[in-house]
Design an enzyme around this catalytic site. Structure first.
Site, PDB file in Angstrom:
ATOM      1  N   ASP A  95       1.145  -1.383  -4.830  1.00 54.64           N
ATOM      2  CA  ASP A  95      -0.117  -0.659  -4.653  1.00 54.64           C
ATOM      3  C   ASP A  95      -1.028  -1.085  -5.791  1.00 54.64           C
ATOM      4  O   ASP A  95      -0.558  -1.345  -6.898  1.00 54.64           O
ATOM      5  CB  ASP A  95       0.120   0.855  -4.702  1.00 54.64           C
ATOM      6  CG  ASP A  95      -1.027   1.645  -4.101  1.00 54.64           C
ATOM      7  OD1 ASP A  95      -0.848   2.240  -3.015  1.00 54.64           O
ATOM      8  OD2 ASP A  95      -2.122   1.671  -4.716  1.00 54.64           O
TER       9      ASP A  95
ATOM     10  N   CYS B  50      -5.638   3.185   9.767  1.00 50.80           N
ATOM     11  CA  CYS B  50      -5.980   4.611   9.836  1.00 50.80           C
ATOM     12  C   CYS B  50      -7.492   4.800   9.939  1.00 50.80           C
ATOM     13  O   CYS B  50      -7.988   5.909   9.754  1.00 50.80           O
ATOM     14  CB  CYS B  50      -5.408   5.363   8.634  1.00 50.80           C
ATOM     15  SG  CYS B  50      -6.051   4.773   7.069  1.00 50.80           S
TER      16      CYS B  50
ATOM     17  N   PHE C  52       0.867  -1.198   0.000  1.00 44.99           N
ATOM     18  CA  PHE C  52       0.000   0.000   0.000  1.00 44.99           C
ATOM     19  C   PHE C  52       0.903   1.249   0.000  1.00 44.99           C
ATOM     20  O   PHE C  52       0.772   2.130   0.838  1.00 44.99           O
ATOM     21  CB  PHE C  52      -0.927   0.039   1.224  1.00 44.99           C
ATOM     22  CG  PHE C  52      -1.727  -1.216   1.440  1.00 44.99           C
ATOM     23  CD1 PHE C  52      -2.915  -1.424   0.749  1.00 44.99           C
ATOM     24  CD2 PHE C  52      -1.296  -2.190   2.330  1.00 44.99           C
ATOM     25  CE1 PHE C  52      -3.660  -2.583   0.950  1.00 44.99           C
ATOM     26  CE2 PHE C  52      -2.025  -3.352   2.529  1.00 44.99           C
ATOM     27  CZ  PHE C  52      -3.210  -3.556   1.844  1.00 44.99           C
TER      28      PHE C  52
END
Ligand code: SAH
Length: 394
Positions: free
Chosen positions: A251, A338, A229
């Site tokens: 990614d 996150c 990522f």
């Protein structure tokens, strides 16, 4: 200035008296005047006591408090708030630093400006509104920003097309409020990064991982690194400087891979240690035969709402389980979440389950969070969103 008046139901003032900046629609008893979405309103308790001034909005969070003292929300107000935000970043050594010029100047509730984000990249401020009130105030805020930063600021890019409440129908267009066509290279701890605020995700760069990238650099020497990522390749570039043996960046977005390659090339031209792949994380991890001994997992928020929390935790568990299965003995795993709705405890439990599933011996070396330019208002614990663990896997 006289603002419309919102009167709360009895006993609903408690969280405001403890300086929590959100008022939910269910707490409202009466509305005097006819405030439109985004207007400034004054909030009173059932007993007539003044509580706060804030932005009014249709939706479950009906008011975002801007001040707990009676004040006009005028140019002087915006200037006071931005100067305070800037003073904090100066004391952190971020504003005006010699080898860094990418930092968050305004972090919403953490800077007593709910609904507003401002990131600085060299001479450009990228401003993002998450509420109608901040959208309507954008020109005043831009004016106060130019006064606060002076010559250091040459451009303000406003980017709220996708962050404003959909129902408010604001038809906001992304574009420059000040300056335009800016240079697009920012510096972080002496490393350079192209930042594409026009087409990139969020404001163009994830400044919130700055301190964690520094830690990663210290672990990188002679290691084989997988940056999963990777987005614009932040962790990859730090790993290269840290002396990694090889760095692979992955990614699912081809645009992200393009940016990562560009950023690695900018700092380490023609360095054969780096390779990048546009591929799905799960697929890549499952099929790779590389012997990585430093893996970074920094996925996008798996849960944006509370009702998908269970699925999100499953996602974190699955992802981490493959990493535990693949990482070499003596390996170090940097793993993050996150998602604001996933608590530190939730996340740790998901990673714990993944470790248990692999049956390997795993120890926690560091517990990570967001950096100081993303401060958490102690009365608004919801502002804490970034969680990370650094794990030693035997
Ligand atoms: N670590 C980055 C930020 C990561 S943002 C930094 O320090 O800047 C999350 C990234 O995950 C995005 O770039 C997004 O394109 C990518 N992504 C989302 N789903 C993915 C998937 N299934 N596999 C691989 N990458 C994915």
């Amino acid at each position: 200035m006289k603002y419309s008046k919102i009167i709360l139901k009895p006993k609903k003032e408690e969280s405001l008296l403890r300086f929590h900046p959100w008022i939910f629609s269910g707490a409202i008893q009466a509305v005097e005047g006819n405030p439109s979405e985004g207007d400034v309103v004054d909030v009173y308790g059932a007993n007539g006591r003044f509580l706060a001034t804030g932005h009014y909005q249709a939706g479950s969070i009906a008011i975002r408090a801007l001040s707990f003292e009676q004040t006009d929300i005028d140019n002087a107000f915006w200037l006071r708030r931005l100067q305070a935000a800037c003073a904090l970043r100066l004391s952190l050594g971020l504003a005006g630093a010699e080898n860094s010029n990418a930092y968050r100047l305004v972090h919403g509730e953490g800077d007593a400006l709910p609904g507003l984000i401002i990131d600085i990249y060299a001479h450009t401020a990228v401003m993002q509104a998450h509420s109608a009130g901040m959208h309507y105030a954008r020109h005043q805020i831009a004016e106060a920003l130019t006064q606060t930063l002076g010559d250091a600021l040459r451009h303000i890019y406003y980017k709220s097309e996708t962050t404003l409440p959909f129902k408010a129908n604001l038809d906001s267009e992304n574009g420059y409020l000040y300056g335009g066509e800016a240079e697009d290279i920012a510096m972080e701890n002496g490393l350079e990064f192209y930042v594409d605020w026009q087409k990139g995700q969020k404001t163009g760069f994830f400044v919130d991982q700055r301190d964690n990238r520094v830690l990663l650099e210290h672990y990188a020497r002679n290691r084989s690194v997988l940056n999963m990522f990777c987005y614009t390749g932040g962790f990859s570039v730090y790993a290269m400087r840290g002396g990694a043996r090889l760095v692979h960046s992955v990614d699912s977005s081809a645009k992200a891979i393009y940016l990562t390659k560009k950023n690695v090339e900018l700092n380490f031209p023609s360095d054969a240690r780096h390779e990048a792949y546009a591929e799905d994380a799960f697929r890549y991890l499952e099929k790779t035969e590389c012997n990585y001994n430093l893996i970074i997992l920094d996925p996008p928020a798996f849960a944006k709402h509370k009702n998908v929390l269970r699925n999100a935790l499953q996602g974190y568990r699955k992802l981490n389980a493959i990493a535990f299965e693949k990482i070499q003995p003596g390996g170090v795993l940097f793993t993050f979440s996150c998602s604001q709705v996933v608590s530190k405890e939730h996340f740790r439990l998901a990673v714990f389950s993944a470790a248990a599933q692999s049956g390997r011996s795993v120890r926690i070396l560091h517990q990570l969070t967001q950096p100081a330019d993303h401060p958490v208002n102690i009365y608004h614990p919801e502002g804490e969103y970034l969680k990370g663990l650094v794990l030693y896997v035997e």
